[in-house]
Design an enzyme around this catalytic site. Structure first.
Site, short mmCIF file in Angstrom:
data_model
loop_
_atom_site.label_atom_id
_atom_site.label_comp_id
_atom_site.label_asym_id
_atom_site.label_seq_id
_atom_site.Cartn_x
_atom_site.Cartn_y
_atom_site.Cartn_z
N ASP A 34 0.93 -1.30 0.10
CA ASP A 34 -0.07 0.03 -0.13
C ASP A 34 0.87 1.14 -0.16
O ASP A 34 1.90 1.25 0.64
CB ASP A 34 -0.86 -0.02 1.27
N ILE A 61 1.74 0.34 -6.27
CA ILE A 61 1.51 -0.58 -7.46
C ILE A 61 2.03 -0.33 -8.74
O ILE A 61 2.11 -1.20 -9.75
CB ILE A 61 0.10 -1.16 -7.46
N ALA A 84 -6.26 1.39 -5.30
CA ALA A 84 -7.09 2.29 -6.21
C ALA A 84 -7.20 3.63 -5.65
O ALA A 84 -7.07 4.01 -4.57
CB ALA A 84 -8.56 1.76 -6.77
N SER A 86 -10.09 6.13 -5.37
CA SER A 86 -11.73 5.36 -5.19
C SER A 86 -12.61 6.55 -5.21
O SER A 86 -13.75 6.13 -5.18
CB SER A 86 -11.76 4.66 -4.04
N ASP A 130 -19.52 -1.41 -9.19
CA ASP A 130 -20.54 -1.58 -10.13
C ASP A 130 -20.86 -0.21 -11.00
O ASP A 130 -21.50 -0.20 -12.15
CB ASP A 130 -22.04 -1.63 -9.27
N TYR A 154 -13.23 8.29 -12.72
CA TYR A 154 -13.27 7.04 -11.89
C TYR A 154 -13.48 5.64 -12.43
O TYR A 154 -12.91 4.87 -12.59
CB TYR A 154 -13.94 7.37 -10.41
N SER A 155 -14.85 5.83 -12.87
CA SER A 155 -15.45 4.71 -13.43
C SER A 155 -14.84 4.17 -14.72
O SER A 155 -14.62 2.76 -14.89
CB SER A 155 -16.82 4.72 -13.62
N ALA A 156 -14.50 5.23 -15.66
CA ALA A 156 -13.74 4.87 -16.75
C ALA A 156 -12.44 4.06 -16.51
O ALA A 156 -11.94 3.19 -17.36
CB ALA A 156 -13.56 6.06 -17.60
N SER A 157 -11.57 4.56 -15.44
CA SER A 157 -10.27 4.05 -15.26
C SER A 157 -10.47 2.64 -14.64
O SER A 157 -9.75 1.84 -14.83
CB SER A 157 -9.62 4.92 -13.93
N ASN A 184 -20.22 0.46 -0.66
CA ASN A 184 -19.98 0.12 0.53
C ASN A 184 -20.10 0.87 1.70
O ASN A 184 -19.84 2.33 1.50
CB ASN A 184 -18.55 -0.48 0.86
P1 NAD Z 1 -9.78 3.67 -0.19
O1 NAD Z 1 -9.55 4.85 -1.16
O2 NAD Z 1 -10.49 3.58 1.09
O3 NAD Z 1 -8.34 2.99 -0.16
C1 NAD Z 1 -7.63 2.54 -1.22
C2 NAD Z 1 -6.20 2.25 -0.70
O4 NAD Z 1 -5.48 1.95 -1.84
C3 NAD Z 1 -5.40 2.95 0.41
O5 NAD Z 1 -5.07 2.34 1.41
C4 NAD Z 1 -4.30 3.57 -0.54
O6 NAD Z 1 -3.45 4.14 -0.07
C5 NAD Z 1 -4.04 2.43 -1.46
N1 NAD Z 1 -3.34 3.17 -3.10
C6 NAD Z 1 -3.88 4.08 -3.74
N2 NAD Z 1 -3.12 4.09 -4.67
C7 NAD Z 1 -2.16 3.39 -4.38
C8 NAD Z 1 -0.99 2.98 -5.42
N3 NAD Z 1 -0.73 3.68 -6.43
N4 NAD Z 1 -0.24 1.85 -4.88
C9 NAD Z 1 -0.52 1.26 -3.66
N5 NAD Z 1 -1.61 1.64 -2.91
C10 NAD Z 1 -2.38 2.65 -3.31
O7 NAD Z 1 -10.70 2.77 -1.35
P2 NAD Z 1 -11.78 1.49 -0.98
O8 NAD Z 1 -13.06 2.22 -0.84
O9 NAD Z 1 -11.50 0.63 0.24
O10 NAD Z 1 -11.92 0.57 -2.21
C11 NAD Z 1 -11.04 -0.31 -2.46
C12 NAD Z 1 -11.16 -0.67 -3.85
O11 NAD Z 1 -12.54 -1.44 -3.98
C13 NAD Z 1 -11.09 0.04 -4.96
O12 NAD Z 1 -10.37 -0.88 -6.10
C14 NAD Z 1 -12.20 0.43 -5.37
O13 NAD Z 1 -12.44 0.96 -6.53
C15 NAD Z 1 -13.41 -0.81 -5.21
N6 NAD Z 1 -14.62 -0.51 -4.72
C16 NAD Z 1 -14.97 0.43 -3.65
C17 NAD Z 1 -16.46 0.37 -3.27
C18 NAD Z 1 -16.76 1.40 -2.07
O14 NAD Z 1 -17.83 1.64 -2.03
N7 NAD Z 1 -15.52 1.99 -1.63
C19 NAD Z 1 -17.33 -0.16 -4.01
C20 NAD Z 1 -16.83 -1.01 -5.02
C21 NAD Z 1 -15.64 -1.47 -5.40
O1 TDX Z 2 -20.93 15.30 -0.09
C1 TDX Z 2 -21.65 14.46 -0.82
N1 TDX Z 2 -22.93 14.67 -1.25
C2 TDX Z 2 -23.71 13.87 -1.90
O2 TDX Z 2 -24.93 13.97 -2.09
C3 TDX Z 2 -21.03 13.46 -1.45
C4 TDX Z 2 -19.58 12.96 -1.13
C5 TDX Z 2 -21.89 12.40 -2.17
N2 TDX Z 2 -22.98 12.86 -2.28
C6 TDX Z 2 -23.88 11.69 -3.24
C7 TDX Z 2 -23.24 11.37 -4.26
C8 TDX Z 2 -23.86 9.84 -4.58
O3 TDX Z 2 -25.05 9.97 -5.40
O4 TDX Z 2 -24.19 10.47 -2.49
C9 TDX Z 2 -23.78 9.30 -3.25
C10 TDX Z 2 -22.94 8.40 -2.80
O5 TDX Z 2 -21.70 9.34 -2.95
P1 TDX Z 2 -20.01 8.63 -2.62
O6 TDX Z 2 -20.21 8.32 -1.30
O7 TDX Z 2 -19.09 9.76 -3.27
O8 TDX Z 2 -20.22 7.37 -3.41
P2 TDX Z 2 -20.29 7.06 -5.00
O9 TDX Z 2 -20.03 8.10 -6.09
O10 TDX Z 2 -21.67 6.39 -5.14
O11 TDX Z 2 -19.04 5.99 -5.34
C11 TDX Z 2 -18.95 4.90 -4.34
O12 TDX Z 2 -19.45 3.74 -4.74
C12 TDX Z 2 -18.89 2.79 -5.55
C13 TDX Z 2 -17.44 4.80 -4.01
O13 TDX Z 2 -16.79 5.95 -3.74
C14 TDX Z 2 -16.64 4.08 -5.06
O14 TDX Z 2 -15.35 3.71 -5.01
C15 TDX Z 2 -17.36 2.86 -5.48
O15 TDX Z 2 -16.83 2.08 -6.38
#
Ligand code: NAD
Ligand code: TDX
Length: 348
Positions: A34, A61, A84, A86, A130, A154-157, A184
């Site tokens: 990480d 990474i 990632a 995220s 998703d 983000y989603s494109a990446s 999550n």
């Molecule tokens: P997060 O942003 O909380 O954590 C990302 C972690 O990756 C951090 O610990 C960061 O230090 C590390 N990181 C970032 N760039 C890096 C690099 N270049 N090399 C090594 N480490 C690096 O993210 P998260 O919410 O825990 O998401 C984890 C994974 O799950 C991601 O791939 C995200 O796309 C995917 N995902 C997240 C959600 C969500 O709701 N959070 C939903 C579906 C999928």
């Molecule tokens: O201040 C805010 N106000 C608001 O209305 C923020 C931060 C978000 N929002 C809305 C945007 C979305 O409709 O709330 C919803 C959830 O937003 P986020 O928590 O930023 O999540 P989202 O954009 O849906 O993406 C999340 O789910 C899929 C994660 O961040 C991604 O990493 C994951 O892949």
């Protein structure tokens, strides 16, 4: 012989729950790579840091020399790739960072894993979202067969990284599996995301910024249920397959915010309605996806997974965790976090 797994991004929100779950199972030896970006936090892992089957490596990474070296050193049986960038809002202001980590970083890992593709029983498990499927109208669900249609940088990446994983499977016979999960929430969630941001703001009596009219819909899953699904898919998921993971739990943002406000009022001993007064509608996110909803039937039918908690139960556990971990929240919301917050929300 221990079963060595390289977990990437294990100090992040979801990654830390995944690392803990695997470290508890002593047949595994976990190497957590990480970079410790703003989202990575070793405080998420204090309870496992001294376990004999756990090792932390600070690194990127996309540093192919380091990644190659780790593969030579450890003879990994598997990779669970979570690292990632995220956050959708950050991808709108800084897309290149997302390409660097999510696309180039993933390909660096694939390049290293390519060398062991001939080995028996190896698995490259790519964790995705998703959001690669784009945005739904008011009807329907994303299934594993839904065409990709990413709408944000983000989603494109993430879509690009998914394509690279499948391309390595097709071209070099890389044994891979992919899962695409919905939103999550839970302990350790970084407070740039909706739920922890609201909890932190309610605690500090700050406005609750809701994008647009709050009509966007997300499907929420408790992070521990995602971690359970990830372990199951790592152990039993079929090579070359994709599994959708979701909570069967759709919420319109505004309804979720009101539920959370009322729960927080109760926990904080406030008069009912106090926190709702903080709700502030602000300028919408650019290109804001309307609705996500996952059909997780394949995962439940094939591997017997289903979410263990209702949303109310999960949300209460989450609120309790944040209220009980004041130091964690203070540590991550001071300094650079406030710079981000002011830049993103002031004058919105
Ligand atoms: P997060 O942003 O909380 O954590 C990302 C972690 O990756 C951090 O610990 C960061 O230090 C590390 N990181 C970032 N760039 C890096 C690099 N270049 N090399 C090594 N480490 C690096 O993210 P998260 O919410 O825990 O998401 C984890 C994974 O799950 C991601 O791939 C995200 O796309 C995917 N995902 C997240 C959600 C969500 O709701 N959070 C939903 C579906 C999928
Ligand atoms: O201040 C805010 N106000 C608001 O209305 C923020 C931060 C978000 N929002 C809305 C945007 C979305 O409709 O709330 C919803 C959830 O937003 P986020 O928590 O930023 O999540 P989202 O954009 O849906 O993406 C999340 O789910 C899929 C994660 O961040 C991604 O990493 C994951 O892949």
């Amino acid at each position: 012989m221990a079963h060595n797994i390289l977990v990437t991004g294990g100090a992040g929100f979801i990654g830390s729950h995944v690392v803990r779950r695997f470290v508890q199972d002593k047949k595994y030896h976990i190497v957590n790579l990480d970079k410790l970006t703003y989202a990575g936090n070793l405080e998420n892992l204090t309870d496992v840091e001294n376990e004999v089957n756990y090792e932390f490596v600070k690194g990127d990474i996309s540093d192919s020399v380091l990644v190659q070296k780790l593969f030579e050193l450890h003879d990994f049986e598997g990779v669970i790739h979570l690292a990632a960038e995220s956050h959708v809002d950050r991808s709108i202001s800084n897309p290149l960072e997302f390409v660097q980590t999510n696309v180039i970083g993933t390909v660096c890992l694939l390049e290293a894993a390519k060398n062991w593709t001939k080995g028996e029983g190896k698995k490259f498990y790519h964790i995705s979202t998703d959001e690669v499927y784009g945005s739904l109208g008011s009807e329907g669900f994303f299934t594993e067969k839904t065409s990709y249609d990413p709408q944000s940088p983000y989603s494109a990446s993430k879509a690009s990284s998914d394509h690279f994983v499948r391309a390595y499977g097709n071209t070099y016979q890389l044994p891979f599996v992919i899962s695409n999960c919905s939103n999550n929430y839970g302990p350790n969630h970084f407070p740039e995301k909706l739920i922890p941001l609201l909890i932190n703001n309610i605690k500090n009596n700050r406005p609750l910024p809701i994008y647009g009219k709050g009509e966007n819909v997300r499907d929420w899953l408790y992070v521990e249920d995602h971690a359970v699904a990830i372990k199951l898919i790592y152990e039993k998921g079929r090579i070359g397959e994709t599994y959708n993971i979701g909570g069967f739990n759709e919420w319109k943002n505004i309804d979720l915010v009101e539920l959370l406000c009322d729960m927080m009022d109760e926990k904080l001993g406030n008069q009912k309605g106090t926190s709702r007064k903080l709700i502030t509608f602000v300028k919408d996110r650019a290109g804001h996806d309307l609705r996500y909803a996952i059909d997780a039937t394949k995962l439940s039918k094939e591997l017997g997974w289903k979410p263990s908690l209702t949303f109310e139960e999960g949300l209460e556990k989450t609120v309790d965790w944040f209220l009980g971990n004041e130091k964690w929240l203070t540590d991550v919301t001071t300094g650079v976090y406030m710079n981000y917050y002011e830049e993103h929300y002031n004058n919105r």
